[in-house]
Enzyme design. Structure first.
Site, PDB file in Angstrom:
ATOM      1  CG  HIS A   1      71.829 -22.932   0.631  1.00 27.65           C
ATOM      2  ND1 HIS A   1      71.545 -24.221   0.287  1.00 27.65           N
ATOM      3  CD2 HIS A   1      73.178 -22.886   1.285  1.00 27.65           C
ATOM      4  CE1 HIS A   1      72.319 -24.897   0.916  1.00 27.65           C
ATOM      5  NE2 HIS A   1      73.339 -24.357   1.376  1.00 27.65           N
TER       6      HIS A   1
ATOM      7  CD  GLU B   1      68.412 -22.122  -3.806  1.00 20.58           C
ATOM      8  OE1 GLU B   1      68.585 -23.031  -4.760  1.00 20.58           O
ATOM      9  OE2 GLU B   1      69.252 -21.968  -3.186  1.00 20.58           O
TER      10      GLU B   1
ATOM     11  CB  CYS C   1      69.552 -28.196  -0.750  1.00 22.41           C
ATOM     12  SG  CYS C   1      69.285 -26.779   0.222  1.00 22.41           S
TER      13      CYS C   1
ATOM     14  CB  CYS D   1      66.804 -24.209  -0.792  1.00 23.12           C
ATOM     15  SG  CYS D   1      68.147 -23.428  -0.103  1.00 23.12           S
TER      16      CYS D   1
END
Length: 158
Positions: free
Chosen positions: A54, A56, A84, A87
């Protein structure tokens, strides 16, 4: 909205757009310390075949290497979509001081992403974490990333 929040969120949006144009999903993140951008990146989940890639997570990894420290206290992470739970947890473990996001987890879910609908506010409360959270920065522009991604996916541009 603070001007610097808008400025740095736009950088995250630009990175997410770059990712979409390169066949990735519409997520971008930017880590800033003071007024200095440490890193700005997009996710590479499909490119790397790594579900944890991801934006992040990548931004945190790069920021830690760049600053030669796993403690990112004093940093703010700007994310095009509410982080999420994975993250969010990584942001807390890195001691990031503030999360700023645009679209909500629910928005991502509405566009077909497999999201756990647990808000950052709820996670912070459950974890008794004092990370500051600012939501809804340029939300419509961030949702437009999902629309653009959906349009390209239908046109089979990837």
């Amino acid at each position: 909205m603070r001007n610097k929040d808008i400025k740095f969120m736009r950088l995250a949006i630009e990175k997410a757009l770059e990712g979409v144009k390169n066949g990735q999903t519409p997520f971008g993140a930017c880590i800033v310390k003071g007024n200095k951008v440490i890193v700005c990146t997009h996710n590479i989940v499909w490119k790397s075949c790594d579900i944890t890639a991801h934006a992040e997570i990548l931004a945190i990894r790069i920021a830690c290497k760049s600053l030669k420290n796993i403690d990112l206290s004093g940093c703010t992470i700007y994310s095009t979509t509410e982080p999420c739970p994975m993250c969010f947890s990584a942001s807390c473990w890195a001691k990031i001081s503030r999360i700023v996001f645009g679209a909500q987890i629910k928005d991502a879910k509405d566009y077909g992403f497999n999201e756990l609908e647990v808000s950052n506010q709820k996670l912070a409360k459950l974890g008794k974490n004092k990370i500051r959270i600012t939501s809804g920065i340029l939300r419509e522009e961030n949702i437009a990333l999902f629309e653009y991604w959906k349009k390209l996916a239908k046109a089979h541009v990837y």
